[in-house]
Scaffold this active site. Structure first.
Site, PDB file in Angstrom:
ATOM      1  N   ARG A 101       2.425  11.057  -3.204  1.00  0.00           N
ATOM      2  CA  ARG A 101       0.683   9.738  -3.010  1.00  0.00           C
ATOM      3  C   ARG A 101       1.278   9.308  -1.225  1.00  0.00           C
ATOM      4  O   ARG A 101       1.588   8.301  -0.737  1.00  0.00           O
ATOM      5  CB  ARG A 101       0.946   8.183  -3.344  1.00  0.00           C
ATOM      6  CG  ARG A 101      -0.455   7.670  -2.926  1.00  0.00           C
ATOM      7  CD  ARG A 101      -0.711   6.905  -3.742  1.00  0.00           C
ATOM      8  NE  ARG A 101      -1.427   7.153  -4.938  1.00  0.00           N
ATOM      9  CZ  ARG A 101      -1.367   6.259  -6.310  1.00  0.00           C
ATOM     10  NH1 ARG A 101      -2.420   5.109  -5.967  1.00  0.00           N
ATOM     11  NH2 ARG A 101      -2.942   6.985  -7.258  1.00  0.00           N
ATOM     12  N   HIS A 128      -7.037  13.946  -5.811  1.00  0.00           N
ATOM     13  CA  HIS A 128      -6.227  13.037  -7.205  1.00  0.00           C
ATOM     14  C   HIS A 128      -6.125  14.250  -7.877  1.00  0.00           C
ATOM     15  O   HIS A 128      -6.533  14.029  -9.403  1.00  0.00           O
ATOM     16  CB  HIS A 128      -6.667  11.672  -7.041  1.00  0.00           C
ATOM     17  CG  HIS A 128      -6.502  11.243  -7.853  1.00  0.00           C
ATOM     18  ND1 HIS A 128      -4.320  10.805  -7.938  1.00  0.00           N
ATOM     19  CD2 HIS A 128      -6.322   9.700  -8.514  1.00  0.00           C
ATOM     20  CE1 HIS A 128      -4.510   9.870  -8.417  1.00  0.00           C
ATOM     21  NE2 HIS A 128      -5.141   8.712  -8.593  1.00  0.00           N
ATOM     22  N   GLN A 131      -4.368  12.298 -12.039  1.00  0.00           N
ATOM     23  CA  GLN A 131      -5.919  11.587 -12.094  1.00  0.00           C
ATOM     24  C   GLN A 131      -6.981  12.616 -13.346  1.00  0.00           C
ATOM     25  O   GLN A 131      -6.687  12.321 -14.774  1.00  0.00           O
ATOM     26  CB  GLN A 131      -6.666  11.037 -11.320  1.00  0.00           C
ATOM     27  CG  GLN A 131      -7.628  10.033 -11.671  1.00  0.00           C
ATOM     28  CD  GLN A 131      -7.184   8.239 -12.491  1.00  0.00           C
ATOM     29  OE1 GLN A 131      -6.009   8.255 -12.177  1.00  0.00           O
ATOM     30  NE2 GLN A 131      -7.271   8.351 -13.470  1.00  0.00           N
ATOM     31  N   ASP A 226     -15.895   5.416  -8.685  1.00  0.00           N
ATOM     32  CA  ASP A 226     -14.503   5.120  -8.716  1.00  0.00           C
ATOM     33  C   ASP A 226     -14.252   4.260  -7.680  1.00  0.00           C
ATOM     34  O   ASP A 226     -15.935   3.902  -7.196  1.00  0.00           O
ATOM     35  CB  ASP A 226     -14.621   6.288  -7.666  1.00  0.00           C
ATOM     36  CG  ASP A 226     -12.987   6.175  -7.054  1.00  0.00           C
ATOM     37  OD1 ASP A 226     -11.884   5.490  -7.431  1.00  0.00           O
ATOM     38  OD2 ASP A 226     -12.522   7.181  -6.592  1.00  0.00           O
ATOM     39  N   CYS A 267     -11.030   5.393 -12.322  1.00  0.00           N
ATOM     40  CA  CYS A 267      -9.676   5.508 -12.969  1.00  0.00           C
ATOM     41  C   CYS A 267      -9.023   4.742 -12.518  1.00  0.00           C
ATOM     42  O   CYS A 267      -7.342   3.981 -12.971  1.00  0.00           O
ATOM     43  CB  CYS A 267      -9.322   6.385 -11.172  1.00  0.00           C
ATOM     44  SG  CYS A 267     -10.083   6.287  -9.746  1.00  0.00           S
ATOM     45  N   ARG A 295      -2.734   8.479 -18.367  1.00  0.00           N
ATOM     46  CA  ARG A 295      -2.017   8.680 -17.332  1.00  0.00           C
ATOM     47  C   ARG A 295      -0.036   9.325 -17.841  1.00  0.00           C
ATOM     48  O   ARG A 295       0.551   9.775 -16.887  1.00  0.00           O
ATOM     49  CB  ARG A 295      -2.311   7.878 -15.708  1.00  0.00           C
ATOM     50  CG  ARG A 295      -3.049   7.417 -15.178  1.00  0.00           C
ATOM     51  CD  ARG A 295      -3.895   8.409 -14.356  1.00  0.00           C
ATOM     52  NE  ARG A 295      -3.057   9.129 -13.576  1.00  0.00           N
ATOM     53  CZ  ARG A 295      -2.939   8.006 -12.926  1.00  0.00           C
ATOM     54  NH1 ARG A 295      -3.276   7.157 -12.068  1.00  0.00           N
ATOM     55  NH2 ARG A 295      -2.576   8.926 -11.193  1.00  0.00           N
TER      56      ARG A 295
HETATM   57  N1   CP Z   1      -5.768   5.137 -11.020  1.00  0.00           N
HETATM   58  C1   CP Z   1      -4.732   4.980  -9.931  1.00  0.00           C
HETATM   59  O1   CP Z   1      -3.967   6.451  -9.377  1.00  0.00           O
HETATM   60  O2   CP Z   1      -4.393   3.866  -9.774  1.00  0.00           O
HETATM   61  P1   CP Z   1      -3.150   3.625  -9.062  1.00  0.00           P
HETATM   62  O3   CP Z   1      -3.408   3.093  -7.202  1.00  0.00           O
HETATM   63  O4   CP Z   1      -2.603   1.721  -9.477  1.00  0.00           O
HETATM   64  O5   CP Z   1      -1.840   3.830  -8.977  1.00  0.00           O
HETATM   65  N1  NVA Z   2     -10.632   7.501  -4.548  1.00  0.00           N
HETATM   66  C1  NVA Z   2      -9.497   5.787  -4.906  1.00  0.00           C
HETATM   67  C2  NVA Z   2      -8.328   6.267  -6.091  1.00  0.00           C
HETATM   68  C3  NVA Z   2      -7.417   5.122  -6.799  1.00  0.00           C
HETATM   69  C4  NVA Z   2      -6.816   5.433  -7.682  1.00  0.00           C
HETATM   70  C5  NVA Z   2      -8.557   5.900  -3.709  1.00  0.00           C
HETATM   71  O1  NVA Z   2      -8.000   6.451  -2.722  1.00  0.00           O
HETATM   72  O2  NVA Z   2      -7.937   4.632  -3.989  1.00  0.00           O
END
Ligand code: CP
Ligand code: NVA
Length: 315
Positions: A101, A128, A131, A226, A267, A295
């Site tokens: 990430r 992502h 997701q 989101d 999400c 997930r």
């Molecule tokens: N939706 C998602 O990726 O959540 P987190 O940021 O908690 O991993």
């Molecule tokens: N768009 C959001 C998704 C979180 C899971 C972010 O990047 O924070």
């Protein structure tokens, strides 16, 4: 070596295979209790996480393997002491699979150039994909199919989740409608937009980006939103973005534009009173915790598929 970097790289058959595998694992987790025995996953995190971290870690544990949480802020790479290339080349000597990430998507591509084990994108500023694979599983679970459904996404659309929807939905034969403010900081990235346009033309499904929230949601089977403040957005933008995205808040009134049996997705993490009202996210159409649960099933499926293709485990 097959990775999951973006859904642009995956064929409809590969996406369908992941959804089917996640569904099978969810129905019978015991059957998979030992399939990743003694295998190790390294989880590289530059940003916070609840769902991604816990679902990968629990999923790996449930399949008999082990997951290492690797926080870049306490690592040579975060201290500017080691390159991405050397970090990844070293890591591959210890572990069987990596998820990352990161902020910059380019850094993920750099990892992909050096890894000798499968690499999973667990979110970059650009996309992502894991997701959206879990979201497709959730939609199929509730609607019985994907092809022919209309998904409406509201809010921040220069966004990783939006981009992954653009890569996946038209490819899977779904109609896609994006409701967002005008401007390059709020509308989809041109590359993701072009992919959605090409795939929708190929599959004969509708694809639109509109600045009218009600029009975007009209007759939708799935309404998705989101955060307006993704992890990488500076905190001092909160006030300005609240005003800009305000007209795209998912409210009970807006949900009435969708089909009566439409489901609501986010999400997560979510803030009530911002991208949606509490009434919507805590209401009967919301399936956000099924979405969060999936997930884990999807991450298990992804690890199995990629490790089989890499020849690390037998098929
Ligand atoms: N939706 C998602 O990726 O959540 P987190 O940021 O908690 O991993
Ligand atoms: N768009 C959001 C998704 C979180 C899971 C972010 O990047 O924070």
């Amino acid at each position: 070596m097959r990775h999951l970097l973006t859904l642009e790289d995956w064929t409809p058959a590969q996406i369908a295979e992941a959804v089917a595998m996640a569904r099978t694992i969810k129905a019978n987790p015991e059957k998979y209790a030992d399939v990743l025995r003694r295998k190790t996953l390294c989880m590289i995190f530059e940003k916070p996480s609840l769902r991604t971290r816990l679902s990968f870690e629990a999923g790996m544990n449930q399949m008999g393997g082990h997951a290492i949480y690797y926080d870049t802020s306490t690592s040579p790479i975060g201290a500017g002491k080691e390159s991405i290339a050397d970090t990844v080349r070293t890591m591959c000597r210890y572990v069987d699979i990596i998820m990352a990430r990161l902020f910059k998507h380019e850094d993920l591509l750099e990892m992909a150039r050096h890894t000798t084990v499968p690499l999973i994108n667990a979110l970059t500023n650009f996309s992502h994909p894991g997701q959206i694979l879990a979201d497709l599983q959730t939609i199929e679970e509730h609607k019985g199919r994907l092809a022919g459904l209309k998904l409406a996404y509201l809010g921040d659309s220069f966004n990783n989740v939006t981009h992954s929807l653009l890569f996946a939905c038209p490819k899977m034969g779904m109609h896609l409608s994006i409701g967002c403010p005008a401007g390059k900081d709020y509308e989809p990235d041109p590359k993701a937009f072009a992919a959605a346009r090409a795939d929708s033309a190929k599959n004969g499904v509708a694809f639109a980006v509109t600045h009218d929230a009600a029009e975007a949601v009209r007759d939708a089977d799935v309404v998705y939103t989101d955060s307006w403040m993704s992890y990488h957005i500076p905190k001092d933008k909160a006030g300005e973005r609240k005003k800009i995205f305000g007209p795209y808040q998912v409210t009970a009134v807006l949900m009435k534009q969708a089909k009566p049996d439409a489901i609501f997705l986010n999400c997560l993490p979510a803030l009530r009173g911002l991208e949606q009202t509490a009434e919507v996210i805590d209401g009967p159409q919301s399936v956000v915790f099924d979405q969060a649960e999936n997930r884990m099933h999807m991450h298990k499926a992804l690890m199995l598929i990629l490790l089989k293709e890499a020849g690390t485990i037998q098929g």
